[in-house]
Motif scaffolding. Structure first.
Motif, short mmCIF file in Angstrom:
data_model
loop_
_atom_site.label_atom_id
_atom_site.label_comp_id
_atom_site.label_asym_id
_atom_site.label_seq_id
_atom_site.Cartn_x
_atom_site.Cartn_y
_atom_site.Cartn_z
N LEU A 244 0.81 -1.21 0.00
CA LEU A 244 0.00 0.00 0.00
C LEU A 244 0.85 1.26 0.00
N LYS A 245 1.96 1.26 0.76
CA LYS A 245 2.81 2.45 0.80
C LYS A 245 3.38 2.77 -0.57
N MET A 246 3.91 1.75 -1.26
CA MET A 246 4.53 2.00 -2.56
C MET A 246 3.47 2.38 -3.59
N TRP A 247 2.31 1.75 -3.50
CA TRP A 247 1.22 2.05 -4.44
C TRP A 247 0.77 3.49 -4.28
N GLN A 248 0.58 3.92 -3.04
CA GLN A 248 0.06 5.27 -2.83
C GLN A 248 1.14 6.33 -3.05
N GLU A 249 2.40 5.95 -3.09
CA GLU A 249 3.46 6.93 -3.29
C GLU A 249 3.57 7.36 -4.74
N VAL A 250 3.18 6.51 -5.68
CA VAL A 250 3.33 6.82 -7.11
C VAL A 250 1.99 6.90 -7.82
N ARG A 251 1.13 5.91 -7.59
CA ARG A 251 -0.04 5.72 -8.47
C ARG A 251 -1.08 6.82 -8.36
N ILE A 252 -1.28 7.38 -7.17
CA ILE A 252 -2.30 8.41 -7.01
C ILE A 252 -1.71 9.83 -7.15
N PRO A 253 -0.73 10.22 -6.32
CA PRO A 253 -0.34 11.65 -6.32
C PRO A 253 0.21 12.16 -7.63
N TRP A 254 1.16 11.43 -8.21
CA TRP A 254 1.83 11.96 -9.40
C TRP A 254 1.01 11.76 -10.67
N VAL A 255 0.23 10.70 -10.71
CA VAL A 255 -0.70 10.53 -11.84
C VAL A 255 -1.73 11.65 -11.83
N LEU A 256 -2.27 11.92 -10.66
CA LEU A 256 -3.28 12.97 -10.56
C LEU A 256 -2.68 14.35 -10.82
N LEU A 257 -1.49 14.61 -10.28
CA LEU A 257 -0.85 15.91 -10.50
C LEU A 257 -0.59 16.15 -11.98
#
Length: 490
Positions: A244-257
């Motif tokens: 979960l930590k690695m998934w939330q570090e890349v998949r949500i914030p930077w994709v959305l940004l």
């Protein structure tokens, strides 16, 4: 494409510790198993036991958890309605009307609507599904002391997921099924939803760890629930074998940004018939960073976030809300302000582009150098040709300091000049995100100001842990690499 070289090459030039143990690694076939010394075990046990407060303790973390959402709403109001100017009450009598005005702005333009929930939760669900389905490299992390030095495995498929996401979002936009400009149009609503999700997921992970040991047995617990909620309880929560930590570090914030930048550019084109070089710069800057995170996902298991930081509010809220909706302030400013207010000369704009590309090169290659070095030590290095593969991404015959603990500290490549070359390059990149807006709004420079505070604090925590862990070997390392951020100065 360029190739990283043969798999069997290992670091060769060694600067050993005089008191280093004869061997802290054992090989089983091609696998390298880390075996700590008794002294190292005691130090690691101490490091995994709560011993001191960070971030001001319970009072400090409570202030951050309540104050930061308020700051996000305030700065959004300044950017969305007041051209990036700081606003304040005109008098003591105006304090209540001032707060009412901000409240009305939030209610009218940042209320968490059902449509915003559908967009945000839809992105989360989509990213989780493709993370589970997409192929990717299986990468081992560093030995985790709290798991008796077990090395966890991670599926690194962010690059495939990233490109697939771009294909899907482009298709949705071009076919008219989902207009990407709706992201920037509903920015305030999405920001509110992201904060709700950040809090909700933080509670879920925390209570899951406390009552069900989700992600492992709770470690470094202080006994103060508010502090432990902020710092986290468990180290490695997973969903369907997805960390979960690695998934939330890349998949949500930077994709959305990145999609916020794309959305603003599309909206600007629809409105004035062209995209300014300033907003095009932000599309490039966020795209480069997204690609770097996805391409270098195999580096993440080697970082402190994975083997030390617990999954608490600090990481969760920041990844789900902080990164996409505060690092985007320069985008929001460019979107809500007339282009004449931030137009730069051709020479100035060219200089900003060049500074971004140079700092990105240093950032990318510095991260690659350390990650490849660590993977080689574990006999886990496998050459990849994900775009772009840059020169000097790997140091041949690197020098390092071998510690009594058993770990090896790299002192070659960029890491021979500075202890944190990646931080220096990252800070320069964040500075260019403000430079592209000119000097009209200080809020556009929020990213670099906040990032400087975060990285300084992180360095302080990291160096304190290293000094406690390595002792005199850390002193030897600091003598070999005396500067942290700027060669010859600091």
């Amino acid at each position: 494409m360029a190739n990283d070289g043969p798999r069997e090459r290992k670091p060769q030039k060694v600067v050993p510790s005089k008191a280093a143990s004869t061997s802290n690694e054992k090989k089983k076939g091609s696998e390298v198993t880390f075996v700590p010394t008794p002294e190292a075990r005691l130090k690691d046990l101490a490091a995994d036991t709560h011993s001191h407060w960070e971030f001001g303790g319970p009072v400090g973390v409570t202030a951050m958890m309540t104050g930061f959402p308020c700051l996000m709403f305030y700065l959004w109001t300044c950017l969305w309605f007041y051209q990036g100017r700081f606003i304040r009450p005109e008098s003591i009598e105006d304090i209540r009307p001032f707060l009412n005005r901000i409240g009305n702005h939030i209610y009218e333009d940042a209320y968490p609507t059902a449509f915003a929930f559908k967009m945000y939760l839809g992105l989360m669900a989509f990213q989780l599904i493709i993370a589970f389905l997409m192929p990717g490299k299986i990468q081992k992390g560093l030995p985790v002391p709290s798991l008796d030095y077990k090395t966890l495995t991670y599926r690194c498929n962010a690059l495939y997921c990233c490109y697939f996401t771009l294909v899907v979002s482009s298709t949705l936009h071009l076919t008219g099924l989902f207009d990407l400009t709706q992201i920037i149009d509903h920015f305030g609503e999405l920001m509110s939803v992201s904060m709700i999700v950040g809090f909700a997921l933080s509670f879920l992970v925390y209570f899951g760890a406390i009552f069900f040991h989700w992600g492992g047995k709770p470690i470094r617990m202080s006994g103060w629930p508010v502090y432990d909620f902020f710092m986290g309880a468990s180290l490695n929560p997973q969903i369907f074998n997805i960390d979960l930590k690695m998934w939330q570090e890349v998949r949500i914030p930077w994709v959305l940004l990145f999609h916020i930048a794309i959305s603003a550019a599309l909206k600007q084109y629809q409105t004035i018939g062209y995209v300014t070089p300033n907003l095009a710069f932000m599309v490039l800057a966020t795209g480069l960073y997204l690609n770097a995170c996805a391409k270098g996902e195999e580096c993440i298991p080697q970082t402190i976030d994975m083997f030390y930081e617990k999954d608490g509010f600090m990481l969760t809220f920041w990844n789900f809300a902080g990164v996409p909706f505060t690092y985007s302030y320069s985008i929001v400013y460019l979107h809500r302000t007339d282009p004449s207010a931030y137009k730069l000369s051709t020479a100035a704009m060219t200089g900003v582009y060049c500074l971004l590309l140079l700092s990105y090169y240093i950032f990318d290659t510095a991260m690659s150098q350390k990650s490849n070095f660590r993977m080689e030590l574990q006999n886990e290095f496998v050459p990849r040709d994900a775009f772009p593969q840059l020169p000097w991404r790997r140091v041949k015959n690197p020098k390092y300091i071998e510690t009594k603990h058993g770990n090896k500290l790299l002192i070659s490549g960029w890491w021979g000049f500075l202890r944190k070359p990646n931080y220096t390059a990252d800070l320069i990149q964040s500075f260019t995100w403000g430079l592209c807006t000119g000097w009209s709004s200080p809020i556009a420079y929020y990213y670099v100001v906040w990032f400087t505070i975060v990285l300084m604090q992180r360095c302080s925590r990291d160096f304190a842990k290293c000094r406690a862990k390595y002792g005199e070997d850390w002193d030897r390392y600091c003598k070999a690499v005396p500067y942290t951020f700027i060669p010859g100065l600091f």
